[in-house]
Design an enzyme around this catalytic site. Structure first.
Site, PDB file in Angstrom:
ATOM      1  N   ASP A  35       0.823  -1.204   0.000  1.00 44.01           N
ATOM      2  CA  ASP A  35       0.000   0.000   0.000  1.00 44.01           C
ATOM      3  C   ASP A  35       0.865   1.265   0.000  1.00 44.01           C
ATOM      4  OD1 ASP A  35      -2.286  -1.476  -0.066  1.00 44.01           O
ATOM      5  OD2 ASP A  35      -2.807  -1.197   2.041  1.00 44.01           O
ATOM      6  N   GLY A  36       2.019   1.213   0.657  1.00 43.30           N
ATOM      7  CA  GLY A  36       2.912   2.366   0.669  1.00 43.30           C
ATOM      8  C   GLY A  36       3.426   2.709  -0.715  1.00 43.30           C
ATOM      9  N   ASN A  39      -5.275   8.282   1.912  1.00 40.13           N
ATOM     10  CA  ASN A  39      -5.603   7.626   3.176  1.00 40.13           C
ATOM     11  C   ASN A  39      -6.073   8.604   4.242  1.00 40.13           C
ATOM     12  OD1 ASN A  39      -5.210   4.983   2.477  1.00 40.13           O
ATOM     13  ND2 ASN A  39      -3.340   4.688   3.676  1.00 40.13           N
ATOM     14  N   ARG A  41      -8.602  18.987  23.049  1.00 40.34           N
ATOM     15  CA  ARG A  41      -7.293  18.934  23.697  1.00 40.34           C
ATOM     16  C   ARG A  41      -6.841  17.479  23.727  1.00 40.34           C
ATOM     17  NH1 ARG A  41     -10.092  22.905  26.390  1.00 40.34           N
ATOM     18  NH2 ARG A  41      -8.973  24.859  26.844  1.00 40.34           N
TER      19      ARG A  41
END
Length: 264
Positions: free
Chosen positions: A45-46, A122, A148
């Protein structure tokens, strides 16, 4: 038809890349890295994320297809043992185009400098630079909450199985025109309060983050990590552009989810 191939860079991926290139050239297809009609990603996928960003300026003219040489990926339809079958399909069979929504991120600055715009396949994440992130969250122009915590993640449906899932976000079918907002370790006590649940926003809704004190933020766009200074606001919405995948056979999403997260 013009094609290009990107590789993960390891020996197996490079060998498959050269083999596919040779086969496709034998079928008289044209290799063109600048203006391909089809981009084949060999790796994981990268690797496909890299290919997507490399050709993000021509998404309306380029379709992607993935071959995975490692762990099962959500963007890779084919395995190395099917290379010959895939080459014949590319050369001889008209393919179906499947389009999925993308995330648009627009960063605006205090000094009135030119805004920057990114597309994510993504997700995009926002964290403070060495501090707790404090952000006012607006949805459709209305204040929703003051967040926060460690950070916020905005994801696409196709990216909902990635970092978003690790944060407790829902898995969305990639055909849905939506984005998802998930929290990273929010602070909730008697003084501070957030909704504490992921939010799914439809295509006609915009999410805006406005800094309360800190103005320098680490913003990721998929695998890219960038430090932005003097930030006035960060806007997220479903992009007008869409990513296009070439399909030569069914690619059942829920089966891929099952095989990745449920099956032994």
């Amino acid at each position: 038809m013009k094609f290009a191939i990107t590789s993960k860079g390891n020996s197996e991926s490079n060998t498959l890349m050269h083999k596919m290139k040779s086969y496709l050239l034998d079928f008289e297809l044209i290799y063109d890295e600048e203006e391909p009609d089809l981009v084949i990603s060999v790796g994981g996928d990268g690797t496909l994320l890299y290919a997507f960003h490399r050709y993000s300026s021509r998404l309306d003219r380029t379709a992607f297809i993935g071959v995975h040489t490692g762990h099962l990926g959500f963007y890779a339809d084919w395995v190395p043992e099917e290379i010959e079958k895939l080459v014949i399909a590319i050369a001889k069979t008209p393919y179906e185009i499947v389009e999925y929504p993308l995330l648009e991120t627009v960063v605006r600055y205090q000094n009135g400098g030119k805004e920057t715009r990114y597309l994510a396949l993504n997700e995009s994440t926002v964290k403070a630079d060495d501090a707790t992130l404090v952000m006012d969250v607006e949805i459709r122009g209305q204040h929703f909450e003051r967040f926060r915590g460690d950070g916020l993640c905005l994801s696409t449906p196709s990216g909902s199985t990635a970092y978003n899932k690790a944060l407790g976000g829902a898995i969305l079918h990639p055909s849905l025109p939506a984005i998802q907002l998930a929290e990273m370790a929010s602070i909730n006590n008697k003084v501070f309060r957030t909704v504490g649940s992921p939010l799914v926003l439809p295509a006609h809704h915009t999410c805006m983050l406005k800094p309360v004190n800190e103005q320098d933020f680490k913003i990721t766009i998929d695998h890219l990590s960038l430090l932005h200074k003097d930030v006035k606001s960060i806007q997220f919405r479903v992009a007008e552009e869409r990513v296009r995948f070439a399909r030569f056979r069914p690619f059942p999403f829920w089966k891929r989810v099952h095989d990745s997260f449920v099956a032994d």
